[in-house]
Design an enzyme around this catalytic site. Structure first.
Site, short mmCIF file in Angstrom:
data_model
loop_
_atom_site.label_atom_id
_atom_site.label_comp_id
_atom_site.label_asym_id
_atom_site.label_seq_id
_atom_site.Cartn_x
_atom_site.Cartn_y
_atom_site.Cartn_z
N PRO A 1 -5.73 10.01 47.66
CA PRO A 1 -6.11 10.29 49.29
C PRO A 1 -7.69 10.57 49.39
O PRO A 1 -7.87 10.25 50.44
CB PRO A 1 -5.20 11.58 49.47
CG PRO A 1 -4.06 11.67 48.17
CD PRO A 1 -4.99 10.86 47.04
N PRO B 1 -8.47 2.73 -13.19
CA PRO B 1 -7.09 3.59 -13.24
C PRO B 1 -6.43 4.06 -11.91
O PRO B 1 -5.60 4.54 -11.95
CB PRO B 1 -7.86 4.78 -13.93
CG PRO B 1 -9.16 4.94 -13.49
CD PRO B 1 -9.73 3.38 -13.49
N ASP C 1 -0.86 -6.58 -10.77
CA ASP C 1 0.14 -5.70 -11.33
C ASP C 1 0.61 -4.47 -10.67
O ASP C 1 0.17 -3.95 -9.70
CB ASP C 1 -0.43 -5.24 -12.60
CG ASP C 1 -0.73 -6.62 -13.39
OD1 ASP C 1 -0.07 -7.78 -13.28
OD2 ASP C 1 -1.42 -6.54 -14.39
N LYS D 1 5.13 -5.53 -13.26
CA LYS D 1 5.79 -5.69 -14.49
C LYS D 1 6.08 -3.99 -14.69
O LYS D 1 5.37 -3.24 -14.68
CB LYS D 1 5.11 -6.02 -15.67
CG LYS D 1 4.99 -7.65 -15.64
CD LYS D 1 4.39 -7.95 -16.96
CE LYS D 1 2.99 -8.56 -16.67
NZ LYS D 1 2.41 -9.13 -17.91
N ASP E 1 -9.04 -1.81 -17.40
CA ASP E 1 -9.81 -2.84 -17.94
C ASP E 1 -8.94 -4.09 -18.36
O ASP E 1 -8.04 -4.07 -19.07
CB ASP E 1 -10.58 -2.68 -19.10
CG ASP E 1 -11.39 -3.80 -19.65
OD1 ASP E 1 -12.61 -3.66 -19.34
OD2 ASP E 1 -11.21 -4.57 -20.29
N THR F 1 -11.03 1.59 -18.35
CA THR F 1 -9.89 1.61 -18.80
C THR F 1 -9.08 2.96 -18.58
O THR F 1 -9.96 3.80 -18.49
CB THR F 1 -9.90 1.11 -20.46
OG1 THR F 1 -8.38 1.10 -20.83
CG2 THR F 1 -10.39 2.23 -21.09
N ALA F 2 -7.84 2.94 -19.04
CA ALA F 2 -6.75 4.52 -18.59
C ALA F 2 -7.47 5.28 -19.65
O ALA F 2 -7.75 6.54 -19.19
CB ALA F 2 -5.48 4.03 -18.79
N MET G 1 1.04 3.25 -22.66
CA MET G 1 2.55 3.02 -22.67
C MET G 1 3.25 3.83 -23.68
O MET G 1 4.27 3.22 -24.49
CB MET G 1 2.91 1.30 -22.94
CG MET G 1 2.03 0.52 -21.66
SD MET G 1 2.43 -1.06 -22.14
CE MET G 1 1.08 -1.57 -22.93
#
Ligand code: SAH
Length: 464
Positions: free
Chosen positions: A43, A225, A248, A270, A303, A331-332, A383
């Protein structure tokens, strides 16, 4: 992500806005960039709105919004800056099935308008879901500086050239051509004037067509990692340039995010003892994709050269004369030892460290166990969760001390890292109790530094 960004087609669609003040003006400045049919209900409109109406940029209705205005509209902005009125209008719009935005009211809005960097047809939208408007503005300012204003015209000219550029083979070659255009040849030609751009594009295309097609190649990349900040710069670049990424299970989503948007992502994850993609199949994938000219990144956790079945894959690509190289990763064992504040080797303790896999320890000879069972030996067992009891049995059998420290680090370097500090004697039981589901690395012969200190620190009063 609660608000999903999309780009909405607005051409010839009706967008309604109620309000005639500052908030309305701010929204209208953005909305007038579109080709939508804008209807403003106010308005008492600000003078700018009256001018825009006179210039034919919008339709001004000098009255309140009513239910009859809404059918067929795409969006509705409640911009009266009056809570009750905005809420009332919003509910009218919602009832008519029109998407609603109430200015400065995230909670009751169905959509929000992002901060925009406009290089039409290139548009960057920035949103923080209301969490940090300051941040959105800072990002916008940064991009405004970084994206040349010529980007818009370059993109428009480029668009008209896409059919011709299709003469280049899809993928890498085409991408290289466009990258050259937007970041080198295009801006250069634009500096000489807009009319130079098309001829420059034609020249550039000839140059690229004459280039020999690039051969496929595999980069075996260590993805580290899990923490994306532990990727090497080379790994990042490889991900950024890859046409295909074959990865992976242990590769974290944050790292996959870094791959080029258009890259084909293939999961060959895997599971330790579960379903797996046969190595044969992975080899075939590598060969097939590189033979079609793709730059393939074979992304392995940690790695690539550590328990990664790398040699089988190298043999497979070698058999087809495909080029490859390795990009090392963390690497881990390195990540895990950092997580417990220890060194992998230490003067006077252990001058060597073994990397073992719990996976095929059954093939471990007696003399290996005997060597490992001697005092002060350190081993990083990959592992190793399932084989904990077996390892314990063999080591004890060969005379290892039951009190030898053993540390299991789960999800090393990740936000959910966990450390289990135990002994050879208690390992199987403590490991079972810990119910670890993530990847875990077992250190035989190492305790977390804090625990080492606690055990060997001589109380002050004894020193006195
Ligand atoms: N190439 C990898 C190892 C692959 S074998 C590397 O260099 O790290 C997979 C094993 O690595 C897992 O079972 C686990 O023992 C270990 N591992 C991988 N990522 C890990 C992580 N973030 N934390 C702890 N262990 C990890």
């Amino acid at each position: 992500m609660d608000h999903f960004p999309i780009f909405l087609a607005t051409s010839e669609k009706k967008i309604l806005l109620s309000g005639g003040g500052e908030a309305a003006l701010a929204k209208l400045r953005l909305l007038m960039k579109t080709r939508a049919e804008l209807h403003i209900f106010a308005p008492n409109p600000a003078p700018e709105i009256v001018e825009w109406q006179a210039a034919g940029k919008l339709t001004l209705h000098r009255r309140a919004l009513s239910a009859a205005d809404l059918p067929g509209a795409l969006l509705f902005y409640a911009a009266d800056e009056h809570d009750a009125l905005d809420a009332e209008n919003a509910s009218l719009a919602r009832a008519a099935g029109v998407l609603v935005n109430i200015v400065d009211n995230l909670h009751d809005s169905q959509f929000i308008t992002p901060a925009i960097v406009d290089r039409d047809p290139v548009t960057v939208a920035i949103g923080t879901e209301g969490a940090a408007p300051v941040l959105a503005r800072a990002i916008k300012a940064d991009l405004e500086e970084r994206l040349p204003v010529t980007l818009g015209p370059l993109a428009r000219i480029g668009k008209g050239f896409r059919k011709l550029a299709d003469a280049l083979p899809m993928g890498r070659a085409r991408r290289d051509f466009w990258r050259d255009y937007y970041f080198a040849a295009g801006p250069r030609a634009m500096a000489e004037g807009k009319d130079s751009v098309r001829p420059a594009l034609k020249d550039l295309l000839q140059t690229h067509l004459a280039r020999e097609a690039r051969a496929g190649h595999v980069a075996f990349v260590g993805g580290g990692p899990g923490d994306p900040e532990l990727l090497t710069l080379k790994a990042r670049r490889a991900l950024d340039e890859a046409d295909v990424v074959i990865y992976d299970r242990l590769i974290s989503p944050e790292i996959l995010e870094l791959a080029r948007r258009e890259a084909l992502m293939i999961d060959v994850g895997k599971e330790g003892f579960g379903p797996s993609t046969a190595q044969e199949h992975i080899n075939t994938l590598l060969v097939e994709h590189t033979q079609s000219g793709a730059q393939v990144v074979r992304l392995k956790s940690g790695d690539a050269t550590v328990f990664g079945r790398l040699d089988e894959e190298i043999d497979a690509v070698d058999a087809h004369d495909i080029g490859w190289h390795i990009v090392p990763g963390i690497t881990a064992a390195s990540a895990a030892v950092a997580g417990i504040g220890q060194s992998l080797t230490k003067r006077g303790r252990n001058a060597s460290v073994r990397f073992l896999t719990g996976h095929d320890m059954k093939g471990f000879a007696d003399h290996d166990w005997a060597a490992l069972a001697r005092p002060n030996e350190v081993a990083a067992i990959y592992m190793g969760k399932k084989s904990a009891r077996f390892v314990q049995g063999r080591l004890l059998m060969h005379g290892a001390d039951r009190a030898t420290p053993v540390t299991v680090i789960e999800n090393a370097s990740r936000a959910d890292q966990r450390v289990l500090s135990t002994t050879l004697n208690d390992l199987p039981r403590d490991l079972a109790d810990a119910e670890m589901t993530g990847p875990a690395l077992t250190f035989y012969g190492l305790a977390p530094r804090a625990a080492v200190q606690a055990a060997t620190q001589t109380p002050l009063e004894e020193l006195a």
